[in-house]
Design a protein around this motif. Structure first.
Motif, short mmCIF file in Angstrom:
data_model
loop_
_atom_site.label_atom_id
_atom_site.label_comp_id
_atom_site.label_asym_id
_atom_site.label_seq_id
_atom_site.Cartn_x
_atom_site.Cartn_y
_atom_site.Cartn_z
N ALA A 263 0.82 -1.22 0.00
CA ALA A 263 0.00 0.00 0.00
C ALA A 263 0.85 1.27 0.00
CB ALA A 263 -0.94 0.00 1.21
N GLU B 239 4.87 3.69 -4.30
CA GLU B 239 4.38 4.72 -5.22
C GLU B 239 4.08 4.12 -6.60
OE1 GLU B 239 7.20 7.87 -5.40
OE2 GLU B 239 6.93 8.46 -3.29
N ASP B 240 3.19 4.78 -7.31
CA ASP B 240 2.84 4.36 -8.67
C ASP B 240 4.09 4.32 -9.55
OD1 ASP B 240 0.30 4.41 -7.69
OD2 ASP B 240 -0.37 6.14 -8.86
N VAL C 284 3.44 -1.41 -9.79
CA VAL C 284 2.29 -0.72 -9.24
C VAL C 284 1.83 0.33 -10.26
CG1 VAL C 284 1.44 0.75 -7.37
CG2 VAL C 284 3.09 -1.08 -6.89
N ARG D 77 -1.46 2.09 -10.15
CA ARG D 77 -2.14 3.23 -9.53
C ARG D 77 -2.84 2.82 -8.24
NH1 ARG D 77 -5.08 1.44 -13.78
NH2 ARG D 77 -7.29 0.93 -13.42
N HIS D 78 -3.05 3.82 -7.39
CA HIS D 78 -3.83 3.65 -6.16
C HIS D 78 -5.18 4.33 -6.41
CE1 HIS D 78 0.22 3.01 -4.71
NE2 HIS D 78 -0.21 2.70 -3.51
N GLU D 79 -6.25 3.59 -6.33
CA GLU D 79 -7.57 4.19 -6.49
C GLU D 79 -7.88 5.04 -5.25
OE1 GLU D 79 -9.00 4.27 -9.14
OE2 GLU D 79 -8.63 2.45 -10.31
N ILE E 28 -5.45 -1.16 -4.97
CA ILE E 28 -4.18 -0.86 -5.65
C ILE E 28 -4.15 -1.72 -6.92
CG2 ILE E 28 -1.68 -1.15 -5.56
CD1 ILE E 28 -3.75 -0.27 -2.49
N VAL F 17 -2.12 -3.35 -9.90
CA VAL F 17 -0.75 -3.74 -10.24
C VAL F 17 -0.77 -4.54 -11.54
CG1 VAL F 17 -0.11 -3.82 -7.80
CG2 VAL F 17 -0.77 -5.94 -8.97
N SER G 8 -6.31 -6.19 -9.46
CA SER G 8 -6.81 -5.23 -8.48
C SER G 8 -6.72 -5.87 -7.10
CB SER G 8 -8.26 -4.87 -8.81
OG SER G 8 -8.81 -4.04 -7.82
N PHE H 235 -7.54 -2.56 -0.66
CA PHE H 235 -6.82 -1.68 0.25
C PHE H 235 -6.36 -2.45 1.49
CE2 PHE H 235 -6.94 1.18 3.95
CZ PHE H 235 -6.08 2.18 3.54
N ALA I 207 -3.57 -4.97 0.66
CA ALA I 207 -2.32 -4.30 0.33
C ALA I 207 -1.53 -3.88 1.56
CB ALA I 207 -2.59 -3.10 -0.56
#
Length: 215
Positions: free
Chosen positions: A145, A148-149, A181, A183-185, A191, A193, A203, A206, A209
């Motif tokens: 979690a 970073e993207d 990774v 993006r984080h929604e 998250i 990946v 997917s 949260f 993660a």
């Protein structure tokens, strides 16, 4: 020592509570319990001198708590390794069996099992296995979690929870899986990946993660 107290000692150890301060929220996510339950149990563990709780800072294991955690984790993960490697259990299915077996395992039997298995350093979901002296290799305390993207990472271990391991197995995610990774929604969403082996997008929730450790 009740099984619930042991679960708290083990999850604090798994989350890195010998090297850093663990929050109530991390414990609640790891055990899937309410925050109020965590506060109540931590108070009891403080009274028994198994943990230190610094308000607004976090929770760490005492030396006594650390010794207990090593004993519990070692026996538990040795049985998990035996069940997966020798009896061909699925990784997600061994936790409950190992939970029973660890309480019936003497130090002598644990040492014999450790030798029989070839002195493994990690269990099937990536958790460290202490040796006969209580020593164990360092493991990452960075959770998915917090990545970073755009970063490429390898999953090194997963919290020992049946539902979590089953969920990730169904997604095709396990220890040693490499992902990027994407993006984080927002609003504590999943998250997203991409698995490097086949470029499949996955997917991951949260909550999950926060219980997946990476490097």
């Amino acid at each position: 020592m009740t099984p619930m107290k042991e679960d708290y000692i083990k999850i604090i150890f798994e989350l890195g509570g010998t090297e850093r301060k663990i929050s109530n929220k991390e414990i609640a996510l790891g055990l899937d319990v309410a925050a109020g339950s965590v506060t109540e149990m931590i108070t009891k563990l403080v009274e028994e001198k198994l943990v230190i709780h610094e308000p607004y800072a976090g929770i760490t294991l005492t030396q006594l708590g650390h010794q207990l955690a090593i004993e519990l984790v070692r026996k538990h993960r040795l049985w998990e390794t035996f069940l997966v490697d020798d009896l061909k259990y699925e990784v997600a299915d061994v936790h409950s069996e190992a939970e029973v077996l660890e309480h019936q395992t003497s130090d002598k039997l644990a040492d014999a099992l450790y030798d029989f298995l070839g002195k493994p350093k990690f269990c099937p979901h990536g958790g460290v296995i202490p040796d006969e002296n209580g020593d164990y290799p360092e493991s990452s305390n960075i959770v998915l979690a917090d990545i970073e993207d755009g970063q490429e990472i390898k999953i090194t271990r997963i919290i020992d929870n049946h539902d979590l391991l089953t969920y990730l197995h169904n997604l095709g995610v396990s220890a040693n899986t490499k992902v990027i990774v994407l993006r984080h929604e927002p609003f504590e969403g999943p998250i997203i990946v991409k698995r490097l082996a086949d470029e499949t997008e996955i997917s991951i929730s949260f909550k999950a993660a926060h219980n997946i450790f990476v490097q």
